[in-house]
Write an enzyme that holds these catalytic residues in place. Structure first.
Site, PDB file in Angstrom:
ATOM      1  N   LYS A   1       7.980   4.045  24.915  1.00  0.00           N
ATOM      2  CA  LYS A   1       9.133   3.579  24.141  1.00  0.00           C
ATOM      3  C   LYS A   1       9.982   2.607  24.980  1.00  0.00           C
ATOM      4  O   LYS A   1      10.160   2.838  26.182  1.00  0.00           O
ATOM      5  CB  LYS A   1       9.950   4.826  23.769  1.00  0.00           C
ATOM      6  CG  LYS A   1      11.214   4.600  23.006  1.00  0.00           C
ATOM      7  CD  LYS A   1      11.894   5.940  22.714  1.00  0.00           C
ATOM      8  CE  LYS A   1      12.935   6.273  23.760  1.00  0.00           C
ATOM      9  NZ  LYS A   1      14.304   6.389  23.254  1.00  0.00           N
TER      10      LYS A   1
ATOM     11  N   LYS B   1      16.427   2.417  27.884  1.00  0.00           N
ATOM     12  CA  LYS B   1      17.441   1.939  28.838  1.00  0.00           C
ATOM     13  C   LYS B   1      17.089   2.364  30.252  1.00  0.00           C
ATOM     14  O   LYS B   1      17.442   1.699  31.210  1.00  0.00           O
ATOM     15  CB  LYS B   1      18.801   2.570  28.521  1.00  0.00           C
ATOM     16  CG  LYS B   1      19.366   2.265  27.167  1.00  0.00           C
ATOM     17  CD  LYS B   1      20.786   2.820  27.106  1.00  0.00           C
ATOM     18  CE  LYS B   1      21.262   3.051  25.692  1.00  0.00           C
ATOM     19  NZ  LYS B   1      21.185   4.443  25.256  1.00  0.00           N
TER      20      LYS B   1
ATOM     21  N   LYS C   1      11.956  13.914  29.252  1.00  0.00           N
ATOM     22  CA  LYS C   1      12.977  13.461  30.214  1.00  0.00           C
ATOM     23  C   LYS C   1      12.934  14.256  31.506  1.00  0.00           C
ATOM     24  O   LYS C   1      13.334  13.756  32.552  1.00  0.00           O
ATOM     25  CB  LYS C   1      14.377  13.546  29.588  1.00  0.00           C
ATOM     26  CG  LYS C   1      14.621  12.427  28.594  1.00  0.00           C
ATOM     27  CD  LYS C   1      16.079  12.101  28.396  1.00  0.00           C
ATOM     28  CE  LYS C   1      16.201  10.767  27.674  1.00  0.00           C
ATOM     29  NZ  LYS C   1      17.516  10.441  27.224  1.00  0.00           N
TER      30      LYS C   1
HETATM   31  N1  AQP Z   1      12.675   2.093  21.544  1.00  0.00           N
HETATM   32  C1  AQP Z   1      13.402   2.396  20.481  1.00  0.00           C
HETATM   33  N2  AQP Z   1      13.000   1.992  19.246  1.00  0.00           N
HETATM   34  C2  AQP Z   1      13.745   2.284  18.153  1.00  0.00           C
HETATM   35  N3  AQP Z   1      14.912   2.979  18.204  1.00  0.00           N
HETATM   36  C3  AQP Z   1      15.341   3.383  19.417  1.00  0.00           C
HETATM   37  N4  AQP Z   1      16.432   4.060  19.810  1.00  0.00           N
HETATM   38  C4  AQP Z   1      16.397   4.216  21.155  1.00  0.00           C
HETATM   39  N5  AQP Z   1      15.305   3.656  21.665  1.00  0.00           N
HETATM   40  C5  AQP Z   1      14.614   3.117  20.601  1.00  0.00           C
HETATM   41  C6  AQP Z   1      17.468   4.522  18.905  1.00  0.00           C
HETATM   42  O1  AQP Z   1      18.709   4.009  19.362  1.00  0.00           O
HETATM   43  C7  AQP Z   1      19.736   4.967  19.041  1.00  0.00           C
HETATM   44  C8  AQP Z   1      20.580   5.199  20.249  1.00  0.00           C
HETATM   45  O2  AQP Z   1      19.776   5.769  21.269  1.00  0.00           O
HETATM   46  P1  AQP Z   1      20.493   6.503  22.461  1.00  0.00           P
HETATM   47  O3  AQP Z   1      21.057   5.538  23.388  1.00  0.00           O
HETATM   48  O4  AQP Z   1      21.443   7.482  21.965  1.00  0.00           O
HETATM   49  O5  AQP Z   1      19.377   7.366  23.140  1.00  0.00           O
HETATM   50  P2  AQP Z   1      17.909   7.153  23.540  1.00  0.00           P
HETATM   51  O6  AQP Z   1      17.041   7.330  22.361  1.00  0.00           O
HETATM   52  O7  AQP Z   1      17.674   8.128  24.623  1.00  0.00           O
HETATM   53  O8  AQP Z   1      17.837   5.662  24.081  1.00  0.00           O
HETATM   54  P3  AQP Z   1      17.070   5.142  25.325  1.00  0.00           P
HETATM   55  O9  AQP Z   1      17.198   3.686  25.374  1.00  0.00           O
HETATM   56  O10 AQP Z   1      15.687   5.684  25.363  1.00  0.00           O
HETATM   57  O11 AQP Z   1      17.920   5.693  26.521  1.00  0.00           O
HETATM   58  P4  AQP Z   1      17.483   6.507  27.761  1.00  0.00           P
HETATM   59  O12 AQP Z   1      16.522   5.644  28.494  1.00  0.00           O
HETATM   60  O13 AQP Z   1      18.774   6.715  28.489  1.00  0.00           O
HETATM   61  O14 AQP Z   1      16.863   7.773  27.263  1.00  0.00           O
HETATM   62  C9  AQP Z   1      19.038   6.223  18.512  1.00  0.00           C
HETATM   63  O15 AQP Z   1      19.131   6.236  17.104  1.00  0.00           O
HETATM   64  C10 AQP Z   1      17.622   6.041  18.943  1.00  0.00           C
HETATM   65  O16 AQP Z   1      16.704   6.660  18.057  1.00  0.00           O
END
Ligand code: AQP
Length: 344
Positions: A206, A209, A114
Site C-alpha cells: 500500500k 506515509k 504494523k
Molecule cells: N494507499 C492508500 N490508498 C487508498 N486509501 C488510503 N488511505 C491511506 N492509505 C491509502 C486512506 O486515507 C485515510 C487516512 O489514512 P490515515 O492517515 O488515517 O491512516 P493510514 O491508513 O494508516 O495511512 P498511511 O498513509 O498508511 O499511514 P501510516 O503509514 O502512518 O500507516 C483512510 O481513510 C485510509 O483508508
C-alpha cells in the site's frame, strides 16, 4: 429506529499526506458535503499510538487541516476539528474497550502488519486503536464513513461494537426511549477507482506515509518536478498497456498506475485502456504526469499558502471542536445514563 444520516471520517497527522490518502479518502469527502452533515477529524490521538515528535505533531495537524480545506472542504459547512480537543472521544473509547472482545481485536490485520514480529513492544494504544475509531464514529452517531479499502475492517469492527452495545444494554436503551438501538451500524463508503493506491516502488504494498522511500508515494505537497520524477521512476513491466481490464490482473504495477489515472480523471479503467491500450509506459507515464500535476499542483500550492497562517488554521480547529463537542457531550451523557454511571 431511523438515524439521521451523518458522515464521519478521520485522517492521522502522521507525516506527509499522499495520493492514496487523497484518492482513497479526502477527495471522496468533498462531494459528500453537498448531501450530508459531515464531520472531518484530524485524529491526533490515533497518531500517538506510535511515537510522534511533539513539534512535528503540531505541524502535521495543521497540514492535514490545510489539506482538507485545500481539497475543497468548507469549514463552515462541515465540522473540521482535531480529536484531542473533544475529550468525549477518549471517554467513549473506554466504554467500548469494555464492550469489544480481545478476540475481535486479535483479528485486526492492520495491527499485525504494523507490529510485525515486534508485537511485545507495540503500544497498548495501537492495539485498542479500533475501539477509539469506533468511538470517533459513534460519538456522532454517524451512519456513513468514507475510507480507503485498508480501513474497511476497522469500520466493520465499529459495527460489531455498536451492535453489541445495543444488545448488551437493550433494556436500559429502551427504558430511556431510544427504541431498539442507541447507535447506528455505520456503513463504510469505499468507492471509486483507487480505493487502495499501491506503492510506486512495489505494486504489492500500500502507498503509505510511513514507507521509508519517498519515491514510493506522491505527496500532496510535491512540486511538478518531484511528481514527474516519481512517476517516471515508478516500477512497471516491459509490456505495453493492455486493451482490456482483464489484462491488468497479473500486472499490479500497471493496474495501480491505470487506477490512479482513472481516479484523477474521474473515468473508469476500461476508458483509460481504450485510450492507452497498446501504448508503451513512456507515453502513458507522460500523460499521467500531466494529469497529476494539473490536479495536485493547485492543491499543494493552496496547502502551502494555508500553513503560512497557523492562526487561521487554529481558528478553524477551535470552531470545529466547539461544534463537535456539543454533539459529543449529548451522546456521552446518554451513554453514561444507559451504562448506569451517576451524573451530577
Ligand atoms: N494507499 C492508500 N490508498 C487508498 N486509501 C488510503 N488511505 C491511506 N492509505 C491509502 C486512506 O486515507 C485515510 C487516512 O489514512 P490515515 O492517515 O488515517 O491512516 P493510514 O491508513 O494508516 O495511512 P498511511 O498513509 O498508511 O499511514 P501510516 O503509514 O502512518 O500507516 C483512510 O481513510 C485510509 O483508508
Amino acid at each position: 429506529m431511523a438515524f439521521k444520516e451523518r458522515v464521519f471520517s478521520g485522517v492521522q497527522p502522521t507525516g506527509n499526506l499522499h495520493l492514496g490518502n487523497y484518492l482513497g479518502a479526502i477527495s471522496k469527502f468533498v462531494p459528500l458535503q453537498e448531501k450530508y452533515d459531515c464531520i472531518y477529524c484530524v485524529v491526533d490521538m490515533h497518531a500517538i499510538t506510535v511515537w510522534q515528535d511533539p513539534a512535528e505533531l503540531t505541524k502535521t495537524t495543521r497540514e492535514v487541516t490545510a489539506a482538507f480545506i485545500a481539497c475543497g472542504l468548507d469549514p463552515d459547512k462541515n465540522i473540521i476539528f482535531n480529536q484531542s480537543q473533544v475529550a468525549e472521544h477518549a471517554e467513549l473509547a473506554w466504554v467500548f474497550n469494555c464492550v469489544a472482545r480481545i478476540g475481535w481485536l486479535n483479528r485486526m490485520t492492520q495491527f499485525k502488519e504494523k507490529t510485525g514480529k515486534d508485537r511485545e513492544n507495540a503500544s497498548v494504544g495501537l492495539y485498542v486503536y479500533p475501539s477509539l475509531m469506533a468511538a470517533d464514529i459513534l460519538l456522532y452517531r454517524a451512519t456513513h464513513v468514507p475510507v480507503g479499502e485498508d480501513q474497511k475492517q476497522h469500520v466493520e469492527l465499529s459495527r460489531d461494537i455498536a451492535q453489541k452495545f445495543n444488545n448488551d444494554f437493550a433494556p436500559s436503551i429502551q427504558s430511556r426511549g431510544y427504541g431498539d438501538a442507541f447507535f447506528p451500524l455505520p456503513e463504510p463508503l469505499i468507492q471509486g477507482q483507487a480505493t487502495r493506491v499501491m506503492s510506486l516502488r512495489d505494486g504489492s504494498k500500500k502507498m503509505s506515509k510511513s514507507d521509508p522511500s519517498d519515491y514510493s508515494r506522491i505527496n500532496l505537497t510535491d512540486d511538478a518536478d518531484a511528481i514527474a520524477q516519481k512517476i517516471r521512476k515508478a516500477k512497471t513491466d516491459p509490456e505495453p498497456l493492455p486493451g482490456e481490464e482483464k489484462g491488468l490482473e497479473p500486472r499490479p504495477e500497471a493496474d495501480n498506475l491505470v487506477g490512479i489515472y482513472a481516479a484523477l480523471q474521474g473515468i473508469s479503467r476500461a476508458e483509460v485502456l481504450k485510450e492507452f491500450g497498446g501504448a508503451q509506459f513512456s507515453t502513458f507515464k507522460s500523460a499521467l504526469v500531466d494529469l497529476a500535476v494539473a490536479k495536485l499542483g493547485p492543491i499543494g500550492a493552496e496547502m502551502k499558502k494555508l500553513v503560512q497562517d497557523p492562526v487561521y488554521i487554529d481558528k478553524v480547529l477551535a470552531n470545529g471542536s466547539e461544534r463537535a463537542q456539543a454533539i459529543a457531550a449529548d451522546t456521552m451523557k446518554a451513554v453514561k445514563d444507559i451504562v448506569g454511571f451517576i451524573r451530577h
